[in-house]
Design a protein around this motif. Structure first.
Motif, PDB file in Angstrom:
ATOM      1  N   TYR A 246       1.878   1.768  -3.483  1.00 31.23           N
ATOM      2  CA  TYR A 246       0.790   2.502  -4.261  1.00 31.23           C
ATOM      3  C   TYR A 246       0.590   3.851  -4.046  1.00 31.23           C
ATOM      4  O   TYR A 246       0.244   4.789  -4.913  1.00 31.23           O
ATOM      5  CB  TYR A 246      -0.310   1.793  -3.986  1.00 31.23           C
ATOM      6  CG  TYR A 246      -0.821   0.625  -4.810  1.00 31.23           C
ATOM      7  CD1 TYR A 246      -1.010   0.931  -6.379  1.00 31.23           C
ATOM      8  CD2 TYR A 246      -0.443  -0.838  -4.632  1.00 31.23           C
ATOM      9  CE1 TYR A 246      -1.082  -0.510  -7.196  1.00 31.23           C
ATOM     10  CE2 TYR A 246      -0.742  -1.886  -5.318  1.00 31.23           C
ATOM     11  CZ  TYR A 246      -1.047  -1.512  -6.598  1.00 31.23           C
ATOM     12  OH  TYR A 246      -1.355  -2.590  -7.511  1.00 31.23           O
ATOM     13  N   MET A 247       0.962   4.061  -2.649  1.00 29.13           N
ATOM     14  CA  MET A 247       0.574   5.627  -2.186  1.00 29.13           C
ATOM     15  C   MET A 247       1.488   6.622  -2.918  1.00 29.13           C
ATOM     16  O   MET A 247       1.011   7.542  -3.441  1.00 29.13           O
ATOM     17  CB  MET A 247       0.925   5.490  -0.705  1.00 29.13           C
ATOM     18  CG  MET A 247       0.886   7.250  -0.392  1.00 29.13           C
ATOM     19  SD  MET A 247      -0.071   7.300   1.060  1.00 29.13           S
ATOM     20  CE  MET A 247       0.125   9.077   1.033  1.00 29.13           C
TER      21      MET A 247
ATOM     22  N   THR B 299       0.741  -1.223   0.000  1.00 31.14           N
ATOM     23  CA  THR B 299       0.016   0.161   0.142  1.00 31.14           C
ATOM     24  C   THR B 299       0.976   1.293  -0.018  1.00 31.14           C
ATOM     25  O   THR B 299       0.395   2.333  -0.669  1.00 31.14           O
ATOM     26  CB  THR B 299      -0.997   0.000   1.372  1.00 31.14           C
ATOM     27  OG1 THR B 299      -0.466  -0.343   2.249  1.00 31.14           O
ATOM     28  CG2 THR B 299      -2.283  -0.610   0.824  1.00 31.14           C
ATOM     29  N   PHE B 300       1.894   1.171   0.655  1.00 29.58           N
ATOM     30  CA  PHE B 300       3.043   2.312   0.737  1.00 29.58           C
ATOM     31  C   PHE B 300       3.587   2.757  -0.601  1.00 29.58           C
ATOM     32  O   PHE B 300       3.436   3.720  -1.059  1.00 29.58           O
ATOM     33  CB  PHE B 300       4.011   2.069   1.679  1.00 29.58           C
ATOM     34  CG  PHE B 300       4.796   3.364   2.130  1.00 29.58           C
ATOM     35  CD1 PHE B 300       4.173   4.188   3.026  1.00 29.58           C
ATOM     36  CD2 PHE B 300       6.078   3.521   1.565  1.00 29.58           C
ATOM     37  CE1 PHE B 300       4.901   5.329   3.219  1.00 29.58           C
ATOM     38  CE2 PHE B 300       6.871   4.748   1.780  1.00 29.58           C
ATOM     39  CZ  PHE B 300       6.278   5.518   2.698  1.00 29.58           C
TER      40      PHE B 300
ATOM     41  N   ASP C 215     -12.415  18.354 -15.601  1.00 28.86           N
ATOM     42  CA  ASP C 215     -11.419  19.437 -15.203  1.00 28.86           C
ATOM     43  C   ASP C 215     -10.408  19.623 -16.267  1.00 28.86           C
ATOM     44  O   ASP C 215     -10.016  20.597 -16.603  1.00 28.86           O
ATOM     45  CB  ASP C 215     -11.018  19.354 -13.760  1.00 28.86           C
ATOM     46  CG  ASP C 215     -12.133  19.547 -12.906  1.00 28.86           C
ATOM     47  OD1 ASP C 215     -13.063  20.371 -13.378  1.00 28.86           O
ATOM     48  OD2 ASP C 215     -12.347  19.169 -11.788  1.00 28.86           O
ATOM     49  N   LYS C 216      -9.640  18.422 -16.708  1.00 26.63           N
ATOM     50  CA  LYS C 216      -8.552  18.487 -17.197  1.00 26.63           C
ATOM     51  C   LYS C 216      -8.442  17.561 -18.473  1.00 26.63           C
ATOM     52  O   LYS C 216      -7.860  17.849 -19.281  1.00 26.63           O
ATOM     53  CB  LYS C 216      -7.509  18.122 -16.368  1.00 26.63           C
ATOM     54  CG  LYS C 216      -6.972  19.161 -15.243  1.00 26.63           C
ATOM     55  CD  LYS C 216      -5.823  18.806 -14.517  1.00 26.63           C
ATOM     56  CE  LYS C 216      -5.341  19.787 -13.517  1.00 26.63           C
ATOM     57  NZ  LYS C 216      -4.742  19.274 -12.421  1.00 26.63           N
TER      58      LYS C 216
ATOM     59  N   ASN D 263      -0.584   4.092 -16.581  1.00 29.58           N
ATOM     60  CA  ASN D 263      -0.107   4.173 -15.090  1.00 29.58           C
ATOM     61  C   ASN D 263      -0.617   2.955 -14.091  1.00 29.58           C
ATOM     62  O   ASN D 263      -0.495   2.880 -13.093  1.00 29.58           O
ATOM     63  CB  ASN D 263      -0.771   5.533 -14.367  1.00 29.58           C
ATOM     64  CG  ASN D 263       0.061   6.788 -14.868  1.00 29.58           C
ATOM     65  OD1 ASN D 263       1.191   6.672 -15.200  1.00 29.58           O
ATOM     66  ND2 ASN D 263      -0.639   7.703 -15.036  1.00 29.58           N
ATOM     67  N   ILE D 264      -1.454   2.065 -14.870  1.00 30.99           N
ATOM     68  CA  ILE D 264      -2.074   1.128 -13.995  1.00 30.99           C
ATOM     69  C   ILE D 264      -1.052  -0.111 -13.962  1.00 30.99           C
ATOM     70  O   ILE D 264      -0.442  -0.462 -14.836  1.00 30.99           O
ATOM     71  CB  ILE D 264      -3.165   0.488 -14.765  1.00 30.99           C
ATOM     72  CG1 ILE D 264      -4.397   1.558 -15.082  1.00 30.99           C
ATOM     73  CG2 ILE D 264      -3.913  -0.721 -14.235  1.00 30.99           C
ATOM     74  CD1 ILE D 264      -5.627   1.230 -15.494  1.00 30.99           C
ATOM     75  N   ARG D 265      -0.816  -0.290 -12.530  1.00 29.01           N
ATOM     76  CA  ARG D 265       0.225  -1.314 -12.271  1.00 29.01           C
ATOM     77  C   ARG D 265      -0.429  -2.819 -12.210  1.00 29.01           C
ATOM     78  O   ARG D 265      -1.402  -2.969 -11.687  1.00 29.01           O
ATOM     79  CB  ARG D 265       0.381  -1.089 -10.579  1.00 29.01           C
ATOM     80  CG  ARG D 265       1.487   0.121 -10.630  1.00 29.01           C
ATOM     81  CD  ARG D 265       1.691   0.463  -9.275  1.00 29.01           C
ATOM     82  NE  ARG D 265       1.923  -0.614  -8.361  1.00 29.01           N
ATOM     83  CZ  ARG D 265       2.769  -0.452  -7.252  1.00 29.01           C
ATOM     84  NH1 ARG D 265       3.560   0.451  -7.252  1.00 29.01           N
ATOM     85  NH2 ARG D 265       2.923  -1.418  -6.628  1.00 29.01           N
TER      86      ARG D 265
ATOM     87  N   GLN E 201      -9.019  12.937 -15.245  1.00 24.94           N
ATOM     88  CA  GLN E 201      -9.609  14.061 -14.695  1.00 24.94           C
ATOM     89  C   GLN E 201     -10.574  14.537 -15.476  1.00 24.94           C
ATOM     90  O   GLN E 201     -10.408  15.838 -15.811  1.00 24.94           O
ATOM     91  CB  GLN E 201      -8.678  15.055 -14.042  1.00 24.94           C
ATOM     92  CG  GLN E 201      -7.619  14.283 -13.062  1.00 24.94           C
ATOM     93  CD  GLN E 201      -6.932  15.435 -12.540  1.00 24.94           C
ATOM     94  OE1 GLN E 201      -7.252  16.576 -12.059  1.00 24.94           O
ATOM     95  NE2 GLN E 201      -5.603  15.319 -12.710  1.00 24.94           N
TER      96      GLN E 201
ATOM     97  N   SER F 195       2.430   5.825  -5.917  1.00 23.66           N
ATOM     98  CA  SER F 195       2.430   5.582  -7.662  1.00 23.66           C
ATOM     99  C   SER F 195       1.657   6.794  -8.359  1.00 23.66           C
ATOM    100  O   SER F 195       0.754   7.305  -7.407  1.00 23.66           O
ATOM    101  CB  SER F 195       2.098   4.215  -7.842  1.00 23.66           C
ATOM    102  OG  SER F 195       0.714   4.155  -7.285  1.00 23.66           O
ATOM    103  N   LYS F 196       1.602   6.745  -9.413  1.00 22.89           N
ATOM    104  CA  LYS F 196       0.755   7.814 -10.198  1.00 22.89           C
ATOM    105  C   LYS F 196      -0.510   7.474 -10.225  1.00 22.89           C
ATOM    106  O   LYS F 196      -0.821   6.250 -10.364  1.00 22.89           O
ATOM    107  CB  LYS F 196       1.096   8.227 -11.436  1.00 22.89           C
ATOM    108  CG  LYS F 196       1.837   9.456 -11.847  1.00 22.89           C
ATOM    109  CD  LYS F 196       2.491   9.422 -13.219  1.00 22.89           C
ATOM    110  CE  LYS F 196       1.691  10.624 -14.136  1.00 22.89           C
ATOM    111  NZ  LYS F 196       1.685  11.731 -13.536  1.00 22.89           N
ATOM    112  N   PRO F 197      -1.604   8.596  -9.922  1.00 21.56           N
ATOM    113  CA  PRO F 197      -2.847   7.726  -9.987  1.00 21.56           C
ATOM    114  C   PRO F 197      -3.503   7.767 -11.362  1.00 21.56           C
ATOM    115  O   PRO F 197      -2.861   8.223 -12.076  1.00 21.56           O
ATOM    116  CB  PRO F 197      -3.773   9.145  -9.284  1.00 21.56           C
ATOM    117  CG  PRO F 197      -2.813  10.081  -8.854  1.00 21.56           C
ATOM    118  CD  PRO F 197      -1.469   9.530  -9.489  1.00 21.56           C
ATOM    119  N   VAL F 198      -4.436   6.876 -11.430  1.00 26.10           N
ATOM    120  CA  VAL F 198      -4.925   6.675 -12.840  1.00 26.10           C
ATOM    121  C   VAL F 198      -6.161   7.269 -13.168  1.00 26.10           C
ATOM    122  O   VAL F 198      -6.870   7.119 -14.199  1.00 26.10           O
ATOM    123  CB  VAL F 198      -5.160   5.153 -13.044  1.00 26.10           C
ATOM    124  CG1 VAL F 198      -3.920   4.206 -12.967  1.00 26.10           C
ATOM    125  CG2 VAL F 198      -6.363   4.669 -12.030  1.00 26.10           C
ATOM    126  N   THR F 199      -6.432   8.198 -12.197  1.00 27.06           N
ATOM    127  CA  THR F 199      -7.766   8.817 -12.705  1.00 27.06           C
ATOM    128  C   THR F 199      -7.710   9.785 -13.854  1.00 27.06           C
ATOM    129  O   THR F 199      -6.723  10.531 -13.870  1.00 27.06           O
ATOM    130  CB  THR F 199      -8.159   9.843 -11.292  1.00 27.06           C
ATOM    131  OG1 THR F 199      -7.991   9.129  -9.891  1.00 27.06           O
ATOM    132  CG2 THR F 199      -9.460  10.423 -11.332  1.00 27.06           C
TER     133      THR F 199
END
Ligand code: SF4
Ligand code: SF4
Lengths: 188, 328
Positions: free
Chosen positions: A30-31, A27-28, A42-43, A184-186, A39, A33-37
């Protein structure tokens, strides 16, 4: 022999919380790692594939005449009964729809109307931003349908966008392919 | 004049303390959601303010303006009393918590605690035990199955974990020869207690997780099987009070871990202001709480009880005996 070591190893691992430790490192990791959201809005904005079934549109032929021959097959096959076609005959004796209404609030975007059409006149395009505060606005007439965007040509990918509350979501820069948002998906 | 000054000082300190405790849950909820998001490769709140910083404010306004619903079959008096009962003890406990030695403001030495009780540790445990009443009343008064089940679980859990928690700190008291939290921190100025008391810390922290009802021990509000546990029927501001109390307890357990086992405001290696050291350590523990929450699954109820009575209690007893033999 190896089984005994194995068991002892499991036991030692259990006593030292090896499983917990590996969970926490995961989990650390992942914390940071780049988010896959994606956006949206907005972006970024997603571009549909060419097979995407979005808002319907009506096509015109080469002369600019509406292709639809008002045979009402689409209205017949529609499982939601949301197409209403009223035909008329023009001066050349050709049938065309006087009224062609789709209630997109009831439509389930199955695409059967597209498959059924003998004149290749109706199809489901790429537009997916047509939410509304009133269900009455979702009943789309013939002339609106003629103006709707057609099938996507690029297909897939994400492009930069910006939310413009006055109008729809504006796509500002649109590279033809966008980026692959799986990057970015691991996957372990 | 002297007395008036002292009283005024205490009033100011208490006001500051209450303001801090009431406002701290706001950044903490933001932090928790951010950490949750990033651990799941999401972004967390992004749209209200810079990186969602104002999200807690928006949530607060939403909670304050929501309908304050009381179920028809509920015991109205207890239902209204419960959030206050859950909120008050964690606040009261902070009276005895020191945040540092003292700072000098305008040539006056001002201590960074409201009072230095000589039985502070006892006071902390006695008062924090009262929090369970809020939970019991909340679950009972709502007259709902989920709420009652949740509060029953909480009672059993709180009561069985308070015992190992109490025993776990006995070792610390033996080392410091005092129950005053200030003295306990002073006794750690050379070497932090964690070196002498690893078992004690382990038991204390696990029991603290249970006390704060955080994952992996959040059976009282297990979303999966109980709706929301004891506060299923609460809405609006009363629900917010329960949430605030939950965060204050998280803060409390973090602060206690730091004071009892990690040297309080004593620094190490890098010279930083003591208050900053203290805040950093507490922040680390709060992060650990959230880290646990988004890593671990939830224990089953019988496992919870087994851990409490069969593992933590013997461990804490053994810790007392070892400490007694080795250090006194
Ligand atoms: S997509 Fe399906 S539901 Fe929608 S109008 Fe066409 S046939 Fe009817
Ligand atoms: S859209 Fe196609 S199927 Fe529907 S009425 Fe027109 S020609 Fe017939």
């Amino acid at each position: 022999m190896s089984r005994i070591v194995d068991r002892a190893g499991t036991w030692i691992g259990w006593a030292l919380f090896a499983d917990l430790a590996s969970a926490f490192t995961l989990t650390f990791g992942y914390m940071f790692s780049k988010p896959v959201t994606m956006q949206y809005p907005d972006k970024e904005k997603w571009l549909p594939y060419s097979r995407y079934r979005g808002h319907h549109f009506l096509k015109r032929d080469e002369e600019g005449e509406i292709k639809c021959v008002a045979c009402e097959l689409c209205a017949r096959i529609c499982p939601c009964d949301c197409i209403e076609v009223v035909p008329y005959e023009d001066e050349n004796g050709k049938r065309h729809p006087a009224k062609f209404e789709i209630d997109t609030a009831r439509c389930l975007f199955c695409g059967l109307c597209e498959d059924a059409c003998p004149a290749d006149a109706i199809a489901l395009g790429q537009q997916y931003e047509f939410s509304s505060f009133s269900s009455r606005d979702l009943v789309i007439g013939r002339d609106d349908l003629l103006g709707k965007p057609g099938k996507a040509m690029t297909g897939g990918g994400v492009v930069t966008a910006r939310l413009n509350t006055e109008q729809d979501v504006l796509v500002e820069a649109s590279e033809p392919q966008g980026y692959n948002w799986w990057r970015n998906i691991r996957r372990t | 004049m002297e007395l008036l000054f002292a009283l005024g000082l205490i009033a100011i300190k208490i006001a500051l303390l209450i303001a801090m405790l009431l406002l701290l849950p706001l950044p903490l909820t933001w932090l928790e959601r951010k950490i949750a998001g990033h651990m799941q490769q999401r972004m967390g709140p992004m749209r209200v303010g810079w990186h969602g910083l104002l999200q807690p404010v928006a949530d607060g306004i939403k909670l304050l303006t929501k309908e304050d619903h009381i179920p028809a079959e509920a015991d109205r008096f207890l239902f209204k009393l419960a959030p206050i009962l859950a909120l008050a003890p964690p606040f009261v406990v902070f009276v005895a918590i020191p945040f540092g030695e003292s700072i000098s403001v305008l040539n006056a030495e001002i201590t960074l605690y409201v009072s230095n009780l000589n039985v502070a540790l006892l006071f902390v445990f006695a008062v924090i035990g009262l929090e369970v009443y809020g939970v019991i009343f909340g679950g009972w008064a709502a007259n709902s199955k989920y709420a009652v089940l949740g509060s029953l679980r909480t009672c059993a859990q709180m009561i069985s974990y308070e015992i190992p928690m109490g025993f776990a700190v006995v070792g610390v008291v033996m080392l410091a020869q005092s129950m005053s939290l200030v003295d306990i921190v002073r006794a750690q100025s050379d070497l932090w207690n964690i070196v002498y008391q690893p078992i004690g810390f382990f038991v204390f922290f696990v029991a603290g997780l249970a006390e704060a009802q955080r994952i992996p021990f959040d059976l009282a509000e297990a979303e999966g099987d109980l709706g929301a546990g004891f506060h299923t029927e609460y809405s609006g501001i009363r629900f917010a009070l329960f949430m605030v109390s939950e965060y204050v307890v998280v803060l409390l357990v973090s602060v206690l871990s730091v004071i009892l086992f990690f040297g309080g405001w004593n620094g190490a290696l890098i010279p930083l202001p003591p208050l900053l050291w203290f805040a950093l350590k507490v922040a680390f523990f709060i992060y650990v709480f959230m880290w646990f929450r988004f890593t671990l699954p939830r224990y089953r109820y019988d496992q919870l009880m087994a851990i409490g009575w069969k593992v933590l209690l013997p461990l804490s007893m053994a810790n007392i005996i070892i400490t007694g033999i080795a250090f006194t």
